[in-house]
Design a protein around this motif. Structure first.
Motif, PDB file in Angstrom:
ATOM      1  N   VAL A 285       0.803  -1.230   0.000  1.00 32.85           N
ATOM      2  CA  VAL A 285       0.000   0.000   0.000  1.00 32.85           C
ATOM      3  C   VAL A 285       0.834   1.278   0.000  1.00 32.85           C
ATOM      4  O   VAL A 285       0.292   2.374   0.196  1.00 32.85           O
ATOM      5  N   ASP A 286       2.141   1.169  -0.248  1.00 30.84           N
ATOM      6  CA  ASP A 286       2.974   2.380  -0.211  1.00 30.84           C
ATOM      7  C   ASP A 286       3.543   2.749  -1.581  1.00 30.84           C
ATOM      8  O   ASP A 286       4.549   3.444  -1.662  1.00 30.84           O
ATOM      9  N   THR A 287       2.873   2.340  -2.659  1.00 29.92           N
ATOM     10  CA  THR A 287       3.355   2.712  -3.983  1.00 29.92           C
ATOM     11  C   THR A 287       3.240   4.221  -4.182  1.00 29.92           C
ATOM     12  O   THR A 287       4.098   4.844  -4.819  1.00 29.92           O
ATOM     13  N   TYR A 288       2.198   4.832  -3.635  1.00 26.33           N
ATOM     14  CA  TYR A 288       1.982   6.272  -3.775  1.00 26.33           C
ATOM     15  C   TYR A 288       1.919   6.913  -2.385  1.00 26.33           C
ATOM     16  O   TYR A 288       2.949   7.206  -1.805  1.00 26.33           O
TER      17      TYR A 288
ATOM     18  N   GLY B 284      -4.874  -8.601   4.430  1.00 28.32           N
ATOM     19  CA  GLY B 284      -4.229  -7.434   5.019  1.00 28.32           C
ATOM     20  C   GLY B 284      -3.391  -6.664   4.039  1.00 28.32           C
ATOM     21  O   GLY B 284      -3.565  -6.761   2.822  1.00 28.32           O
ATOM     22  N   VAL B 285      -2.439  -5.895   4.590  1.00 29.89           N
ATOM     23  CA  VAL B 285      -1.625  -4.985   3.790  1.00 29.89           C
ATOM     24  C   VAL B 285      -0.153  -5.182   4.119  1.00 29.89           C
ATOM     25  O   VAL B 285       0.203  -5.743   5.163  1.00 29.89           O
ATOM     26  N   ARG B 286       0.686  -4.681   3.193  1.00 32.76           N
ATOM     27  CA  ARG B 286       2.142  -4.685   3.427  1.00 32.76           C
ATOM     28  C   ARG B 286       2.694  -3.284   3.209  1.00 32.76           C
ATOM     29  O   ARG B 286       2.334  -2.606   2.249  1.00 32.76           O
ATOM     30  N   LEU B 287       3.582  -2.874   4.123  1.00 30.99           N
ATOM     31  CA  LEU B 287       4.310  -1.612   4.028  1.00 30.99           C
ATOM     32  C   LEU B 287       5.762  -1.902   3.715  1.00 30.99           C
ATOM     33  O   LEU B 287       6.366  -2.788   4.332  1.00 30.99           O
ATOM     34  N   ASP B 288       6.342  -1.139   2.794  1.00 25.99           N
ATOM     35  CA  ASP B 288       7.737  -1.364   2.430  1.00 25.99           C
ATOM     36  C   ASP B 288       8.563  -0.081   2.521  1.00 25.99           C
ATOM     37  O   ASP B 288       9.681  -0.024   2.018  1.00 25.99           O
ATOM     38  N   SER B 289       8.019   0.951   3.146  1.00 24.65           N
ATOM     39  CA  SER B 289       8.763   2.203   3.271  1.00 24.65           C
ATOM     40  C   SER B 289       8.117   3.047   4.360  1.00 24.65           C
ATOM     41  O   SER B 289       7.015   2.761   4.828  1.00 24.65           O
ATOM     42  N   GLY B 290       8.834   4.113   4.735  1.00 24.18           N
ATOM     43  CA  GLY B 290       8.303   5.050   5.710  1.00 24.18           C
ATOM     44  C   GLY B 290       8.534   4.624   7.144  1.00 24.18           C
ATOM     45  O   GLY B 290       9.269   3.677   7.435  1.00 24.18           O
ATOM     46  N   ASP B 291       7.902   5.355   8.052  1.00 21.63           N
ATOM     47  CA  ASP B 291       7.986   5.060   9.487  1.00 21.63           C
ATOM     48  C   ASP B 291       7.036   3.887   9.763  1.00 21.63           C
ATOM     49  O   ASP B 291       5.832   4.073   9.982  1.00 21.63           O
TER      50      ASP B 291
ATOM     51  N   LEU C 247       3.139   4.270  10.984  1.00 15.60           N
ATOM     52  CA  LEU C 247       2.134   3.975   9.964  1.00 15.60           C
ATOM     53  C   LEU C 247       1.261   2.785  10.367  1.00 15.60           C
ATOM     54  O   LEU C 247       0.054   2.774  10.107  1.00 15.60           O
ATOM     55  N   SER C 248       1.888   1.773  11.000  1.00 14.29           N
ATOM     56  CA  SER C 248       1.096   0.605  11.396  1.00 14.29           C
ATOM     57  C   SER C 248       0.038   0.983  12.427  1.00 14.29           C
ATOM     58  O   SER C 248      -1.093   0.478  12.397  1.00 14.29           O
ATOM     59  N   VAL C 249       0.379   1.888  13.335  1.00 17.10           N
ATOM     60  CA  VAL C 249      -0.587   2.343  14.336  1.00 17.10           C
ATOM     61  C   VAL C 249      -1.733   3.092  13.662  1.00 17.10           C
ATOM     62  O   VAL C 249      -2.914   2.896  13.988  1.00 17.10           O
ATOM     63  N   GLU C 250      -1.398   3.943  12.704  1.00 16.36           N
ATOM     64  CA  GLU C 250      -2.426   4.716  12.018  1.00 16.36           C
ATOM     65  C   GLU C 250      -3.319   3.811  11.152  1.00 16.36           C
ATOM     66  O   GLU C 250      -4.538   3.996  11.075  1.00 16.36           O
ATOM     67  N   ILE C 251      -2.700   2.830  10.517  1.00 17.63           N
ATOM     68  CA  ILE C 251      -3.477   1.890   9.705  1.00 17.63           C
ATOM     69  C   ILE C 251      -4.441   1.091  10.582  1.00 17.63           C
ATOM     70  O   ILE C 251      -5.617   0.897  10.227  1.00 17.63           O
TER      71      ILE C 251
ATOM     72  N   SER D  35     -14.035  -8.502  12.398  1.00 17.03           N
ATOM     73  CA  SER D  35     -12.785  -9.090  11.914  1.00 17.03           C
ATOM     74  C   SER D  35     -11.907  -8.080  11.189  1.00 17.03           C
ATOM     75  O   SER D  35     -10.696  -8.277  11.048  1.00 17.03           O
ATOM     76  N   PHE D  36     -12.499  -6.984  10.737  1.00 15.68           N
ATOM     77  CA  PHE D  36     -11.736  -5.990   9.985  1.00 15.68           C
ATOM     78  C   PHE D  36     -10.652  -5.354  10.857  1.00 15.68           C
ATOM     79  O   PHE D  36      -9.582  -4.984  10.368  1.00 15.68           O
ATOM     80  N   GLU D  37     -10.919  -5.248  12.130  1.00 18.21           N
ATOM     81  CA  GLU D  37      -9.944  -4.644  13.042  1.00 18.21           C
ATOM     82  C   GLU D  37      -8.650  -5.453  13.110  1.00 18.21           C
ATOM     83  O   GLU D  37      -7.566  -4.909  13.301  1.00 18.21           O
ATOM     84  N   GLY D  38      -8.750  -6.770  12.933  1.00 22.50           N
ATOM     85  CA  GLY D  38      -7.591  -7.648  13.090  1.00 22.50           C
ATOM     86  C   GLY D  38      -6.872  -7.991  11.810  1.00 22.50           C
ATOM     87  O   GLY D  38      -6.074  -8.934  11.788  1.00 22.50           O
ATOM     88  N   LEU D  39      -7.135  -7.251  10.722  1.00 17.76           N
ATOM     89  CA  LEU D  39      -6.436  -7.537   9.464  1.00 17.76           C
ATOM     90  C   LEU D  39      -4.922  -7.450   9.646  1.00 17.76           C
ATOM     91  O   LEU D  39      -4.416  -6.667  10.453  1.00 17.76           O
ATOM     92  N   THR D  40      -4.222  -8.245   8.883  1.00 19.18           N
ATOM     93  CA  THR D  40      -2.766  -8.337   9.008  1.00 19.18           C
ATOM     94  C   THR D  40      -2.080  -7.076   8.495  1.00 19.18           C
ATOM     95  O   THR D  40      -2.430  -6.547   7.432  1.00 19.18           O
ATOM     96  N   ILE D  41      -1.090  -6.619   9.248  1.00 21.60           N
ATOM     97  CA  ILE D  41      -0.210  -5.543   8.794  1.00 21.60           C
ATOM     98  C   ILE D  41       1.200  -6.121   8.724  1.00 21.60           C
ATOM     99  O   ILE D  41       1.795  -6.471   9.744  1.00 21.60           O
ATOM    100  N   ALA D  42       1.701  -6.265   7.505  1.00 25.24           N
ATOM    101  CA  ALA D  42       3.046  -6.795   7.279  1.00 25.24           C
ATOM    102  C   ALA D  42       3.968  -5.654   6.881  1.00 25.24           C
ATOM    103  O   ALA D  42       3.547  -4.700   6.224  1.00 25.24           O
ATOM    104  N   VAL D  43       5.244  -5.766   7.295  1.00 24.33           N
ATOM    105  CA  VAL D  43       6.207  -4.716   6.961  1.00 24.33           C
ATOM    106  C   VAL D  43       7.497  -5.339   6.439  1.00 24.33           C
ATOM    107  O   VAL D  43       7.839  -6.486   6.763  1.00 24.33           O
ATOM    108  N   SER D  44       8.181  -4.565   5.631  1.00 18.74           N
ATOM    109  CA  SER D  44       9.530  -4.901   5.169  1.00 18.74           C
ATOM    110  C   SER D  44      10.197  -3.577   4.849  1.00 18.74           C
ATOM    111  O   SER D  44       9.549  -2.545   4.812  1.00 18.74           O
TER     112      SER D  44
END
Length: 530
Positions: free
Chosen positions: A275-278, A304-311, A315-319, A334-343
Motif C-alpha cells: 500500500v505504499d506505492t503512492y 491485510g496490507v504490506r508496508l515497504d517504506s516510511g515510518d 504507519l502501522s498504528v495509524e493503519i 474481523s476488519f480490526e484484526g487484518l494483518t499488517i506486514a512490513v519490510s
C-alpha cells in the motif's frame, strides 16, 4: 549434489603423502568446532548435520573424479594412488555430533569424526562448508526471532539478495530452522517442505494507471454462481470509506485502486497488497479498505496490507486505527484484526528499535541482512586433529585462541536448580560422567583458575549419527519442522542473560582436571615452547 571434490586441493596432496608414507590407515579423530559466537552474541545454533550425513553416505570418487585429480596433481604422484582412491569410501567412518538445532558454544566439538587418517582428512573441507553457513544463518535467524519476540510472524524474503542459488536455498532452509515462519523462496519450499508466502510487488500496482485497465470486472459471490460488477462495488465502497476517514476522494490514485480491484478478483481468498506505492494514508489504505469491504460483502475475507517504506511503526498504528474505524462503522469485527506486514531492509538493530516503538505490526519480512549475514559473513568453524593411533594430538600457537584441546572428548551440559544450562563441561572420553548432586572441579580454558559446581542434572550432548557407512539402525533423522522446534526450545532454554542480544553474559565452557592436566603436559613437552 555429489560433493567429494568440493574440497581444497591440499586435502588430496596430504592424502597422497599419508598413502606414500604408509600411514593412510592409521586410526584418527578430528573435531569440528568454532572459537567465538557470531554477531556479538553468546550462542550458536548448530545446523548442517543432515546434509553432512547425506554427504558421508554418498562419499566415493567416480572414474571422472579420479581422472580429473590425475590432471591437476603433480606428475610425480604414483598411478597406484589413484587406483587406491577408487576404493575410498566412508565405510569405516564414525561421526558423533550434537543434535541438529542444539545451541552450542566456543571450543566444544560439534562433530567428532573418526576413521582411517586419509579418509577423515579428506572430509574436512566439505564438512566445514556444510556446517559453517548453515549454523551462521540459523543463529542469525534466532537473533531476529529474539529481537521480534514470539508473537510476530517472520517471513524470509532474501532469495534475490543471496550469494547465488545454493546460498539462497541454504539461507531459506536454515532461516526457518532458526525461527522464521515462512519463506518467499518457492524452490526451497518444494525441496525442504517449508511454508511459502508472498504478496504483490509495487510493479504490479504501478502497471495500472486508470480504472479502464481493469478488463475483467466481475467476481462471483462466494458459494454462488452470481457474478457481480466488482469494480463498481469497490467504487461505491470507496465513497463510504473516504467519508468515514475524512479523506478527499480526489486524493485516491485510481491506478492503485484498479490494481487492487484486479488483484482481489484474481485472489479473493488471499487479498493482501502493498500500500505504499503512492501515498499510504491518503490513497493506499482507503483503496484497500474499499476493496476489502467489497470482498466482505460478497462473502470473502481480506488478509491485510504490506508496508515497504516510511515510518513502519507509526504507519502501522495509524493503519490499525483506520481498520478499527471501518470495523465499528460497518459492523465487521474481523476488519480490526487484518494483518499488517512490513519490510524495508530490516536488520537486527532496526528490528529491535521497531519493537521498542508502539506498533501494530503482525508480520515482518527480512531479506538482505538475514540471508547474507551482513554483520558477520562467516562463523569460522575449524576441523582439527585430536588423536592418531590412540595418542592425543594438539596444535600449539603463539595465538592462545588457536591452541587446540587434545584427545577424544565428551561434552556434558550441566543444569542448575531451575533446569537452565549452567555450563558445558569437556571431559576425556574415558572419564566417568559427572555425578548428580556432587561437586565437580572445573578448569577454565586459558588460565589456571578453578571452581567447583554441583550439577542438578547432566546431559551428554554427543550421539552417534553415522557408523560403518550408514546411519545406525535405530537412528531416524528428524523432519525440518522437528529440527526447528528443537532449535526454538534450545534457545529459549538458555537463561535470559545468555539470550540477550546486547552485551550478553558469555556462557561458560570448562574442562575437567584430567583433561586440563593432559593439555598442560603436552604444552610443556612440546619443543615449540622450549
Amino acid at each position: 549434489m555429489e560433493l567429494p571434490l568440493l574440497t581444497d586441493l591440499y586435502q588430496f596432496t596430504m592424502a597422497y603423502a599419508y598413502w606414500r608414507s604408509g600411514r593412510h590407515r592409521e586410526p584418527a579423530e578430528f573435531e569440528l568446532f568454532f572459537r567465538e559466537p557470531p554477531f556479538h552474541g553468546a550462542f550458536t545454533v548448530f545446523c548442517g548435520l543432515e546434509e553432512s550425513l547425506s554427504f558421508l553416505q554418498k562419499f566415493r570418487f567416480s572414474r571422472e573424479d579420479i581422472e580429473y585429480l590425475q590432471s591437476v596433481m603433480p606428475s610425480t604422484v604414483e598411478k597406484e594412488f589413484f587406483v587406491f582412491l577408487e576404493t575410498v569410501d566412508s565405510s569405516e567412518v564414525t561421526l558423533m555430533a550434537v543434535p541438529e538445532g542444539e545451541v552450542v558454544f566456543p571450543r566444544e566439538p560439534l562433530m567428532k569424526v573418526s576413521g582411517p587418517l586419509l579418509v577423515v582428512q579428506l572430509l574436512e573441507t566439505t564438512l566445514l562448508c556444510l556446517v559453517n553457513f548453515a549454523s551462521l544463518v540459523a543463529t542469525n535467524a534466532a537473533h531476529f526471532r529474539l529481537a521480534a519476540g514470539s508473537e510476530k510472524r517472520l517471513l524470509e524474503l532474501g532469495v534475490r539478495r543471496a550469494q547465488g542459488p545454493n546460498g539462497a536455498l541454504s539461507a531459506s532452509k536454515y532461516s526457518y530452522v532458526g525461527g522464521f515462519d515462512s519463506t518467499s523462496n518457492v524452490l526451497a519450499g518444494k525441496l525442504f517442505g517449508l511454508p511459502v508466502a508472498g504478496t504483490v510487488a509495487h510493479s504490479y500496482v504501478s502497471s495500472f494507471s486508470c480504472l479502464e485497465e481493469v478488463q475483467h470486472k466481475v467476481l462471483r459471490r462466494a458459494g454462488s454462481e452470481e457474478e457481480v460488477d466488482f469494480l463498481s462495488l469497490s467504487q461505491l465502497w470507496l465513497g463510504e470509506v473516504c467519508q468515514l476517514l475524512k479523506i478527499p476522494q480526489q486524493s485516491i490514485n485510481l491506478g492503485e485502486l484498479a490494481a487492487f480491484v484486479s488483484y482481489a478478483i484474481a485472489f479473493p481468498l488471499s487479498f493482501l497488497v502493498v500500500v505504499d506505492t503512492y501515498n499510504v494514508l491518503m490513497s493506499g489504505i482507503p483503496s484497500f479498505c474499499a476493496v476489502a469491504l467489497a470482498l466482505h460483502q460478497l462473502g470473502y475475507k481480506a488478509v491485510g496490507v504490506r508496508l515497504d517504506s516510511g515510518d513502519l511503526a507509526r504507519l502501522s498504528v495509524e493503519i490499525r486505527r483506520m481498520f478499527r474505524l471501518c470495523a465499528e462503522r460497518f459492523v465487521i469485527p474481523s476488519f480490526e484484526g487484518l494483518t499488517i506486514a512490513v519490510s524495508n531492509n530490516i536488520n537486527e538493530k532496526s528490528l529491535k528499535l521497531l519493537m521498542q516503538s508502539e506498533n501494530e505490526i503482525n508480520v515482518i519480512g527480512v531479506g538482505t541482512h538475514l540471508v547474507t549475514c551482513s554483520r558477520q559473513p562467516s562463523l569460522g568453524c575449524v576441523y582439527k586433529l585430536v588423536k592418531v593411533n590412540d595418542q592425543p594430538r594438539m596444535k600449539l600457537s603463539e595465538d592462545q585462541e588457536k591452541t587446540t584441546i587434545p584427545g577424544s572428548k565428551a561434552v556434558y551440559r550441566l543444569y542448575d536448580r531451575s533446569d537452565q544450562p549452567l555450563m558445558d563441561l569437556l571431559a576425556l572420553e574415558d572419564e566417568p560422567p559427572p555425578e548428580i548432586g556432587k561437586e565437580v572441579k572445573i578448569y577454565d580454558l586459558g588460565n589456571t583458575e578453578t571452581e567447583t559446581v554441583t550439577p542438578i542434572r547432566a546431559e551428554q550432548l554427543h550421539r552417534v549419527f553415522f557408523k560403518h557407512g550408514q546411519l545406525p539402525d535405530s537412528q531416524t533423522l528428524p523432519s525440518i519442522g522437528e529440527i526447528r522446534a528443537y532449535a526454538q526450545r534450545s534457545v529459549i532454554g538458555l537463561s535470559p542473560q545468555h539470550r540477550r542480544l546486547e552485551n550478553p553474559q558469555q556462557y561458560r565452557v570448562g574442562v575437567t582436571e584430567k583433561l586440563y592436566n593432559l593439555l598442560s603436559t603436552l604444552r610443556k613437552s612440546s619443543s615449540f615452547l622450549q
